[in-house]
Write an enzyme that holds these catalytic residues in place. Structure first.
Site, PDB file in Angstrom:
ATOM      1  N   SER A   6       0.829  -1.198   0.000  1.00  0.00           N
ATOM      2  CA  SER A   6       0.000   0.000   0.000  1.00  0.00           C
ATOM      3  C   SER A   6       0.875   1.264   0.000  1.00  0.00           C
ATOM      4  O   SER A   6       1.710   1.439  -0.892  1.00  0.00           O
ATOM      5  CB  SER A   6      -0.945  -0.030   1.204  1.00  0.00           C
ATOM      6  OG  SER A   6      -1.947   0.945   1.093  1.00  0.00           O
ATOM      7  N   ASP A  40      -8.438  -5.165  -6.006  1.00  0.00           N
ATOM      8  CA  ASP A  40      -7.858  -4.265  -5.001  1.00  0.00           C
ATOM      9  C   ASP A  40      -8.092  -2.822  -5.415  1.00  0.00           C
ATOM     10  O   ASP A  40      -7.692  -2.381  -6.491  1.00  0.00           O
ATOM     11  CB  ASP A  40      -6.358  -4.561  -4.873  1.00  0.00           C
ATOM     12  CG  ASP A  40      -5.701  -3.747  -3.771  1.00  0.00           C
ATOM     13  OD1 ASP A  40      -6.326  -2.823  -3.229  1.00  0.00           O
ATOM     14  OD2 ASP A  40      -4.543  -4.044  -3.452  1.00  0.00           O
ATOM     15  N   HIS A  42      -7.404  -5.681  -0.608  1.00  0.00           N
ATOM     16  CA  HIS A  42      -6.219  -4.854  -0.395  1.00  0.00           C
ATOM     17  C   HIS A  42      -5.388  -5.349   0.782  1.00  0.00           C
ATOM     18  O   HIS A  42      -4.217  -5.000   0.893  1.00  0.00           O
ATOM     19  CB  HIS A  42      -6.631  -3.395  -0.163  1.00  0.00           C
ATOM     20  CG  HIS A  42      -5.465  -2.472  -0.022  1.00  0.00           C
ATOM     21  ND1 HIS A  42      -4.515  -2.306  -1.016  1.00  0.00           N
ATOM     22  CD2 HIS A  42      -5.053  -1.667   1.006  1.00  0.00           C
ATOM     23  CE1 HIS A  42      -3.596  -1.445  -0.616  1.00  0.00           C
ATOM     24  NE2 HIS A  42      -3.900  -1.049   0.610  1.00  0.00           N
TER      25      HIS A  42
END
Length: 441
Positions: A255, A325, A418
């Site tokens: 991320s 995602d 995610h």
């Protein structure tokens, strides 16, 4: 101005803390954003008179940041409370009945935030800490599998990280940095800076990496209690590599961490000509990111690709994107023509089949063309999570926290994918196809 106008040839910095209703209305109605309180940019910038679609993107970013600033304190306290109570249930057996039994027997355990057993929300979603013994260091996807585990464990406190690295991975723990970042809303901050001869880079991510008021000076004075990520990691690497002449290093992150991972070598290159920095780049073995958001425009991407894909060191950048995602797919570059993906994408679908491509399918999360597949995948992932332990092995059994997350995915598809859970599974269960993709690395 704070000095950045002398370092960058062009920039747009959003100032949501200065905003109000008047500023937002002006942003929607007037093309002269340079006169708006929430936008700072030099006269004549390319965003001085943006298109209507660009103004809308800026407006959404400012509103999102204003809302996050408004709820920052209560949301942080809520997050800490939820994390604490989830740990409370976990250390007492993971269920209400077991908690009641412990209470009746006077054996209720209180979680300690500084203990090696306390977990972040990410650690509770996926409790695995062991490396896959089947993936040996000589395997071509070893660094991909190690990278996601390192990215996942980085969310934990220092005691947890040190315990896992030394006791479970049998590796040497070097150093822990709790780096300074005052931009709480980094992911939705669409500020950007244009670096001469490089391109535009995401301002929020550069600030999180350690951008200074005067740009990117080669050296800064930073206290040990308030380190900046780029400078702290760079200086630590110099010491380690100097003591180990044959060693190389890998940069990885999930991320936001993935965004910082790919920005790190780019800033090293900006300081090119300095022997120590050039040596670091030469000894960079690879960059592995997971669920990484977009970090720059096309010119910036071309700069990084030239940097990480040279005749002497082929294919050093691998961006893993799992299924739907949401994070790698916003902000979309259709209207603003700003942030884009670059480099080879290792796309892994919901069946954990990997393929390599320049850009993954469904570049825009909000595209109506992918609405049905997103919800279908969310339902499939919920069902798969209930049985994957019986199919793939005990290490893939999903806990109650992850199952709740999968259920929430029926409302917001793309959010549960995610988490590192599916990225860990992808590097393990898709190992054969990853081997084909990475064999020339």
């Amino acid at each position: 101005m704070d000095g950045r106008d002398e370092y960058f040839c062009d920039f747009m910095e959003l100032k949501p803390h200065k905003g109000g209703v008047r500023s937002l209305l002006h942003l929607l109605c007037s093309g002269d954003v340079a006169e708006n309180d929430v936008v700072e940019c030099p006269p004549g910038t390319t965003e001085d008179q943006p298109s209507k679609s660009n103004r809308w993107v800026i407006f959404v970013s400012v509103v999102a940041q204003m809302l996050l600033l408004w709820v920052k304190t209560p949301l942080a306290k809520l997050g800490e409370a939820v994390e604490y109570w989830m740990n409370f249930f976990t250390v007492n057996g993971g269920g209400v009945l077991k908690l009641i039994r412990n209470a009746m027997e006077g054996k209720v355990r209180i979680p300690d935030r500084e203990s090696p057993n306390y977990r972040s929300l990410i650690g509770l979603l996926d409790t695995r800490i062991e490396l896959d013994e089947k993936i040996k260091p000589e395997h071509s996807n070893y660094h991909a599998a190690l990278g996601i585990m390192a990215s996942k464990i980085a969310y934990e406190n220092e005691v947890v990280i040190k315990t896992v690295v030394e006791n479970h991975w049998q590796m040497k723990f070097l150093e822990f940095f709790n780096c300074y970042n005052d931009d709480w809303s980094t992911d939705v901050d669409l500020s950007w800076y244009e670096i001469p001869d490089v391109g535009r880079a995401h301002g929020g991510f550069m600030k999180a990496l350690g951008l200074q008021p005067t740009g990117w000076p080669a050296k800064i004075d930073a206290s040990k209690e308030r380190p900046f990520a780029y400078y702290a990691i760079r200086d630590a690497l110099k010491k380690v590599l100097a003591a180990n002449p044959r060693a190389k290093f890998v940069v990885t992150g999930h991320s936001l961490g993935g965004a910082l991972a790919v920005l790190f070598p780019a800033i090293l290159a900006l300081h090119g000509g300095q022997d120590e920095n050039d040596e670091l780049l030469a000894r960079l073995h690879g960059v592995y990111t997971y669920g990484q958001p977009r970090v720059g425009d096309q010119r910036f991407g071309e700069f990084v690709e030239r940097l990480l894909d040279t005749p002497g060191a082929r294919r050093r950048y691998f961006r893993f994107v799992y299924s739907n995602d949401v994070v790698p797919r916003v902000p979309y570059d259709g209207g603003a023509h700003l942030f884009k993906h670059f480099g080879q994408c290792v796309y892994v679908d919901s069946l954990y089949r990997a393929q390599g491509m320049k850009e993954e399918p469904n570049k825009n999360y909000f595209s109506p063309a992918f609405l049905v597949p997103k919800y279908a995948n969310a339902a499939w992932e919920l069902a798969r999570g209930l049985v994957i332990g019986q199919v793939a092995g005990a290490e893939y059994v999903e806990g109650w926290v992850m199952r709740i997350s999968r259920a929430l995915g029926l409302l917001i598809p793309g959010l549960p994918p995610h988490s590192p859970q599916d990225y860990v599974n992808a590097t393990r269960l898709a190992g054969a196809s990853l081997d084909l993709l990475l064999r020339d690395h």
